[in-house]
Design a protein around this motif. Structure first.
Motif, short mmCIF file in Angstrom:
data_model
loop_
_atom_site.label_atom_id
_atom_site.label_comp_id
_atom_site.label_asym_id
_atom_site.label_seq_id
_atom_site.Cartn_x
_atom_site.Cartn_y
_atom_site.Cartn_z
N LYS A 101 -0.79 9.67 -3.58
CA LYS A 101 0.16 10.59 -2.94
C LYS A 101 -0.42 11.98 -2.60
O LYS A 101 0.34 12.94 -2.46
CB LYS A 101 1.42 10.77 -3.80
CG LYS A 101 2.07 9.48 -4.25
CD LYS A 101 2.74 8.79 -3.10
CE LYS A 101 3.52 7.58 -3.61
NZ LYS A 101 3.28 6.39 -2.84
N ASN A 104 0.81 14.02 0.43
CA ASN A 104 2.09 14.72 0.28
C ASN A 104 1.79 16.18 -0.06
O ASN A 104 1.21 16.47 -1.11
CB ASN A 104 2.88 14.05 -0.85
CG ASN A 104 4.21 14.69 -1.11
OD1 ASN A 104 4.43 15.86 -0.80
ND2 ASN A 104 5.11 13.94 -1.70
N SER A 113 -3.39 17.76 2.28
CA SER A 113 -2.63 16.57 2.65
C SER A 113 -2.77 16.25 4.14
O SER A 113 -2.86 15.08 4.52
CB SER A 113 -1.16 16.72 2.26
OG SER A 113 -0.55 17.76 3.00
N GLU A 143 9.07 8.93 7.67
CA GLU A 143 8.10 9.61 6.79
C GLU A 143 8.58 11.03 6.49
O GLU A 143 9.16 11.70 7.35
CB GLU A 143 6.71 9.66 7.44
CG GLU A 143 6.03 8.33 7.56
CD GLU A 143 5.56 7.77 6.23
OE1 GLU A 143 5.31 8.55 5.30
OE2 GLU A 143 5.46 6.54 6.15
N GLU A 144 8.32 11.46 5.29
CA GLU A 144 8.76 12.79 4.87
C GLU A 144 7.85 13.89 5.42
O GLU A 144 8.30 14.99 5.73
CB GLU A 144 8.76 12.84 3.33
CG GLU A 144 9.68 13.86 2.76
CD GLU A 144 9.79 13.75 1.24
OE1 GLU A 144 10.14 14.76 0.62
OE2 GLU A 144 9.53 12.67 0.69
N PHE A 145 6.57 13.58 5.55
CA PHE A 145 5.59 14.58 5.98
C PHE A 145 4.72 14.01 7.09
O PHE A 145 4.44 12.81 7.13
CB PHE A 145 4.70 15.00 4.81
CG PHE A 145 5.48 15.47 3.63
CD1 PHE A 145 6.03 16.74 3.61
CD2 PHE A 145 5.70 14.65 2.54
CE1 PHE A 145 6.77 17.18 2.53
CE2 PHE A 145 6.43 15.08 1.46
CZ PHE A 145 6.97 16.34 1.45
#
Length: 167
Positions: A101, A104, A113, A143-145
């Motif tokens: 991760k 992130n 990231s 996707e969050e990012f």
């Protein structure tokens, strides 16, 4: 001394004498502390500044062996392989970082990231792993990012896949 020396541009070095002096100091210390991952990592940075890629890789690998879970060292190895156009060797390091991760920004940081995400997908693109990209980016909008970057990687993979099919 090291950060100050490495922050100078190439034009500020008259003959690499400062780097050689620091390299010699590190060499002496490494004789006694050859399992200190940070020492080995910073020693590799000196070789990078000296444009000595083989020794840079040797000491990055030693640093990775000394502390196998350091994301900083893993990213340095991945970037070195990537810039040497050795995408096959870079990929496992990027995959390790993504699996843990580090893509992130709340777990690592924004720059780290972004670098992990961008270079990972570029590795896959340069290797022609278009189906793998399409599989990994199937839900890119969720996707969050880095949705834009992931979406562009998906579009690039689709475009290149079609180009290769009809060329």
């Amino acid at each position: 001394d090291l950060n100050k020396c490495l922050s100078k541009t190439d034009k500020q070095f008259s003959n690499h004498s400062e780097l050689i002096t620091i390299k010699d100091r590190f060499s002496e210390i490494i004789r006694y502390k050859n399992t200190d991952h940070l020492l080995l990592f910073h020693y590799s940075r000196i070789f990078k500044a000296l444009k000595d890629t083989p020794n840079e890789l040797v000491y990055l690998k030693k640093a990775d062996s000394a502390k196998n879970n350091s994301p900083r060292i893993k990213l340095a190895l991945a970037i070195k392989y990537f810039h040497n156009n050795d995408y096959i060797d870079a990929l496992p390091y990027f995959e390790y970082l993504i699996d843990n991760k580090y893509n992130n920004p709340t777990i690592s940081n924004k720059k780290f990231s972004f670098t992990v995400t961008k270079l990972y997908f570029l590795c896959l693109i340069y290797q022609g792993e278009f189906d793998k990209i399409l599989e990994k980016t199937a839900h890119w909008k969720d996707e969050e990012f880095w949705t834009g970057l992931i979406g562009v990687s998906r579009a690039t993979a689709l475009k290149r896949k079609i180009e290769y099919k009809y060329s």
